[in-house]
Scaffold this motif. Structure first.
Motif, PDB file in Angstrom:
ATOM      1  N   GLU A 154      20.862  13.213 -66.704  1.00  0.00           N
ATOM      2  CA  GLU A 154      22.110  12.778 -67.228  1.00  0.00           C
ATOM      3  C   GLU A 154      22.169  11.655 -68.275  1.00  0.00           C
ATOM      4  O   GLU A 154      23.288  11.193 -68.616  1.00  0.00           O
ATOM      5  N   GLU A 155      20.790  11.129 -68.711  1.00  0.00           N
ATOM      6  CA  GLU A 155      20.668  10.244 -69.545  1.00  0.00           C
ATOM      7  C   GLU A 155      21.372   8.897 -68.982  1.00  0.00           C
ATOM      8  O   GLU A 155      21.807   8.187 -70.090  1.00  0.00           O
ATOM      9  N   GLN A 156      21.176   8.376 -67.806  1.00  0.00           N
ATOM     10  CA  GLN A 156      21.553   7.153 -67.673  1.00  0.00           C
ATOM     11  C   GLN A 156      20.662   6.319 -67.517  1.00  0.00           C
ATOM     12  O   GLN A 156      19.467   6.631 -67.944  1.00  0.00           O
ATOM     13  N   ALA A 157      20.906   4.889 -67.245  1.00  0.00           N
ATOM     14  CA  ALA A 157      20.081   3.779 -67.172  1.00  0.00           C
ATOM     15  C   ALA A 157      19.807   3.396 -65.880  1.00  0.00           C
ATOM     16  O   ALA A 157      20.907   3.390 -64.783  1.00  0.00           O
ATOM     17  N   ILE A 158      18.683   3.086 -65.491  1.00  0.00           N
ATOM     18  CA  ILE A 158      18.438   2.408 -64.049  1.00  0.00           C
ATOM     19  C   ILE A 158      17.844   1.137 -64.272  1.00  0.00           C
ATOM     20  O   ILE A 158      16.881   0.735 -64.905  1.00  0.00           O
ATOM     21  N   MET A 159      18.138   0.042 -63.356  1.00  0.00           N
ATOM     22  CA  MET A 159      17.797  -1.322 -63.260  1.00  0.00           C
ATOM     23  C   MET A 159      17.077  -1.698 -62.242  1.00  0.00           C
ATOM     24  O   MET A 159      17.178  -1.044 -61.101  1.00  0.00           O
ATOM     25  N   ILE A 160      15.718  -2.079 -62.416  1.00  0.00           N
ATOM     26  CA  ILE A 160      14.696  -2.491 -61.036  1.00  0.00           C
ATOM     27  C   ILE A 160      14.459  -3.995 -61.158  1.00  0.00           C
ATOM     28  O   ILE A 160      14.382  -4.438 -62.365  1.00  0.00           O
ATOM     29  N   TYR A 161      14.475  -4.524 -60.112  1.00  0.00           N
ATOM     30  CA  TYR A 161      14.056  -5.819 -59.818  1.00  0.00           C
ATOM     31  C   TYR A 161      12.458  -5.876 -59.286  1.00  0.00           C
ATOM     32  O   TYR A 161      12.320  -5.849 -58.103  1.00  0.00           O
ATOM     33  N   PRO A 162      11.395  -5.746 -59.935  1.00  0.00           N
ATOM     34  CA  PRO A 162      10.034  -5.642 -59.422  1.00  0.00           C
ATOM     35  C   PRO A 162       9.498  -6.816 -58.813  1.00  0.00           C
ATOM     36  O   PRO A 162       8.617  -6.395 -58.041  1.00  0.00           O
ATOM     37  N   GLU A 163       9.928  -7.915 -58.846  1.00  0.00           N
ATOM     38  CA  GLU A 163       9.634  -9.071 -58.030  1.00  0.00           C
ATOM     39  C   GLU A 163      10.121  -8.843 -56.449  1.00  0.00           C
ATOM     40  O   GLU A 163       9.615  -9.408 -55.666  1.00  0.00           O
ATOM     41  N   ALA A 164      11.106  -8.048 -56.398  1.00  0.00           N
ATOM     42  CA  ALA A 164      11.587  -7.377 -54.983  1.00  0.00           C
ATOM     43  C   ALA A 164      12.553  -8.488 -54.250  1.00  0.00           C
ATOM     44  O   ALA A 164      13.609  -8.245 -53.780  1.00  0.00           O
ATOM     45  N   HIS A 165      11.842  -9.557 -54.303  1.00  0.00           N
ATOM     46  CA  HIS A 165      12.694 -10.818 -53.427  1.00  0.00           C
ATOM     47  C   HIS A 165      13.317 -11.857 -54.427  1.00  0.00           C
ATOM     48  O   HIS A 165      12.767 -12.184 -55.494  1.00  0.00           O
ATOM     49  N   ILE A 166      14.291 -12.177 -54.029  1.00  0.00           N
ATOM     50  CA  ILE A 166      15.200 -13.165 -54.881  1.00  0.00           C
ATOM     51  C   ILE A 166      14.911 -14.672 -54.495  1.00  0.00           C
ATOM     52  O   ILE A 166      14.623 -14.859 -53.272  1.00  0.00           O
ATOM     53  N   TRP A 167      14.271 -15.480 -55.601  1.00  0.00           N
ATOM     54  CA  TRP A 167      13.836 -16.684 -55.452  1.00  0.00           C
ATOM     55  C   TRP A 167      15.038 -17.444 -56.369  1.00  0.00           C
ATOM     56  O   TRP A 167      15.009 -17.355 -57.521  1.00  0.00           O
ATOM     57  N   PRO A 168      16.151 -18.024 -55.773  1.00  0.00           N
ATOM     58  CA  PRO A 168      17.213 -18.456 -56.493  1.00  0.00           C
ATOM     59  C   PRO A 168      16.757 -19.661 -57.603  1.00  0.00           C
ATOM     60  O   PRO A 168      15.762 -20.516 -57.366  1.00  0.00           O
ATOM     61  N   PHE A 169      17.237 -19.373 -58.802  1.00  0.00           N
ATOM     62  CA  PHE A 169      17.220 -20.232 -59.881  1.00  0.00           C
ATOM     63  C   PHE A 169      15.519 -20.471 -60.276  1.00  0.00           C
ATOM     64  O   PHE A 169      15.238 -21.397 -60.898  1.00  0.00           O
ATOM     65  N   TYR A 170      14.767 -19.799 -59.981  1.00  0.00           N
ATOM     66  CA  TYR A 170      13.108 -19.877 -60.159  1.00  0.00           C
ATOM     67  C   TYR A 170      13.141 -19.529 -61.580  1.00  0.00           C
ATOM     68  O   TYR A 170      13.625 -18.777 -62.154  1.00  0.00           O
ATOM     69  N   THR A 171      12.420 -20.386 -62.369  1.00  0.00           N
ATOM     70  CA  THR A 171      12.263 -20.460 -63.837  1.00  0.00           C
ATOM     71  C   THR A 171      10.866 -20.056 -64.416  1.00  0.00           C
ATOM     72  O   THR A 171      10.639 -20.126 -65.433  1.00  0.00           O
ATOM     73  N   ASP A 172       9.985 -19.467 -63.546  1.00  0.00           N
ATOM     74  CA  ASP A 172       8.881 -18.643 -63.994  1.00  0.00           C
ATOM     75  C   ASP A 172       9.209 -17.250 -63.515  1.00  0.00           C
ATOM     76  O   ASP A 172       9.761 -16.702 -62.904  1.00  0.00           O
ATOM     77  N   ILE A 173       7.848 -16.470 -63.818  1.00  0.00           N
ATOM     78  CA  ILE A 173       7.980 -14.840 -63.348  1.00  0.00           C
ATOM     79  C   ILE A 173       6.719 -14.873 -62.613  1.00  0.00           C
ATOM     80  O   ILE A 173       5.767 -15.094 -62.712  1.00  0.00           O
ATOM     81  N   ARG A 174       7.172 -14.211 -61.440  1.00  0.00           N
ATOM     82  CA  ARG A 174       6.262 -14.139 -60.275  1.00  0.00           C
ATOM     83  C   ARG A 174       5.301 -12.728 -60.626  1.00  0.00           C
ATOM     84  O   ARG A 174       6.082 -11.846 -61.258  1.00  0.00           O
ATOM     85  N   PRO A 175       4.094 -12.868 -60.030  1.00  0.00           N
ATOM     86  CA  PRO A 175       3.398 -11.628 -60.289  1.00  0.00           C
ATOM     87  C   PRO A 175       3.841 -10.564 -59.213  1.00  0.00           C
ATOM     88  O   PRO A 175       4.528 -10.470 -58.386  1.00  0.00           O
ATOM     89  N   PHE A 176       4.191  -9.230 -60.151  1.00  0.00           N
ATOM     90  CA  PHE A 176       4.595  -8.181 -59.389  1.00  0.00           C
ATOM     91  C   PHE A 176       3.599  -7.022 -59.442  1.00  0.00           C
ATOM     92  O   PHE A 176       2.999  -6.955 -60.721  1.00  0.00           O
ATOM     93  N   LYS A 177       3.923  -6.050 -58.748  1.00  0.00           N
ATOM     94  CA  LYS A 177       2.781  -4.874 -58.615  1.00  0.00           C
ATOM     95  C   LYS A 177       3.581  -3.875 -59.616  1.00  0.00           C
ATOM     96  O   LYS A 177       4.728  -3.914 -60.142  1.00  0.00           O
ATOM     97  N   ASP A 178       2.620  -2.851 -59.907  1.00  0.00           N
ATOM     98  CA  ASP A 178       2.833  -1.750 -60.959  1.00  0.00           C
ATOM     99  C   ASP A 178       3.757  -0.396 -60.310  1.00  0.00           C
ATOM    100  O   ASP A 178       4.083   0.344 -60.723  1.00  0.00           O
TER     101      ASP A 178
END
Length: 266
Positions: A154-178
């Protein structure tokens, strides 16, 4: 008046969770309906997604965080195509609202933890807002993938958070798997990155959230599926790391606890 800095100690960037929601998680089994396609389901979707959630999201984010989106025009390149959007996971409420604002006027679905459909009241509403909870069993996984395929068709968009867990107000990017990058590889669709940053405001102790959109990123079809996953992951991760340098307000300080190894003399 300055905000008092909070400190959180962590051990594992991949698995530590600091959301603090204490939700009793429901199991996503083969009976879970991912897409609500009946007349009632469609009407509820229109009401909750378009009439209620979308204007409230714009209002809340603008008033509370003075929210700003940078480079949203990048999405014009895929105006009539399906795509995946990957972002950093740093705020329970904002992370639920920002994808809708970024994709507007297009609808966007979000792959979520089952907690998001397990809440007593909101858990009944989030499916109509596009929440796609991760499955817990084989039959549910088939239904999950069938829903994903239908959204792509249907040509829709899908959002993913690859870090999986919420770290409130974290200011760097955590390593995440592919792992989650096998979806765009499988469906041969482009990928974008979404990086939320926290920046100082002149007359407020609350941060401004500035969201950066980058892409599109495409997998090299001449490579194996495994190589394509890794390539997309690396492109998104490196871009998000660069954008994260725009953070200039640290509300919560995260400190890693180093494992101490005791040595013994023989």
């Amino acid at each position: 008046m300055e905000r008092k800095e909070k400190v959180i100690y962590y051990r594992d960037e991949l698995n530590d969770e600091f959301a603090g929601d204490n939700i009793v998680t429901k199991q996503i089994d083969g009976n879970y309906r991912y897409l609500r396609k009946g007349i009632v389901g469609r009407l509820l979707h229109i009401f909750f997604y378009r009439v209620l959630a979308t204007p409230l999201a714009f209002l809340y984010m603008k008033l509370h965080f003075h929210h700003k989106i940078v480079n949203k025009k990048a999405l014009r390149q895929v105006r009539h195509k399906a795509f995946y959007l990957y972002g950093n996971h740093t705020h329970f409420m904002a992370d639920a609202l920002i994808p809708t604002m970024v994709s507007f006027p297009r609808k966007i679905s979000v792959i979520v933890h089952p907690n998001n459909v397990s809440m007593p009241v909101l858990g009944k509403i989030t499916p109509y807002l596009g929440a796609l909870p991760l499955p817990d069993e084989r039959k549910a996984y088939k239904n999950f993938m069938d829903a994903m395929k239908e959204l792509m068709q249907e040509e829709q968009a899908i959002m993913i958070y690859p870090e999986a867990h919420i770290w409130p107000f974290y200011t760097d990017i955590r390593p995440f798997k592919d792992t989650s990058f096998h979806y765009p590889v499988q469906y041969k669709v482009p990928v974008f990155s979404l990086t939320n940053t926290y920046q100082k405001r002149r007359f407020s102790k609350n941060p401004q959230i500035v969201t950066y959109i980058d892409g599109p990123f495409y997998a090299d079809s001449d490579k194996t599926a495994k190589e394509q996953k890794q390539e997309l992951r690396n492109q998104v991760y490196q871009c998000m790391k660069e954008r994260a340098k725009r953070n200039n307000m640290e509300i919560i300080k995260y400190i890693k606890i180093e494992e101490k190894r005791e040595s013994r003399d023989d």
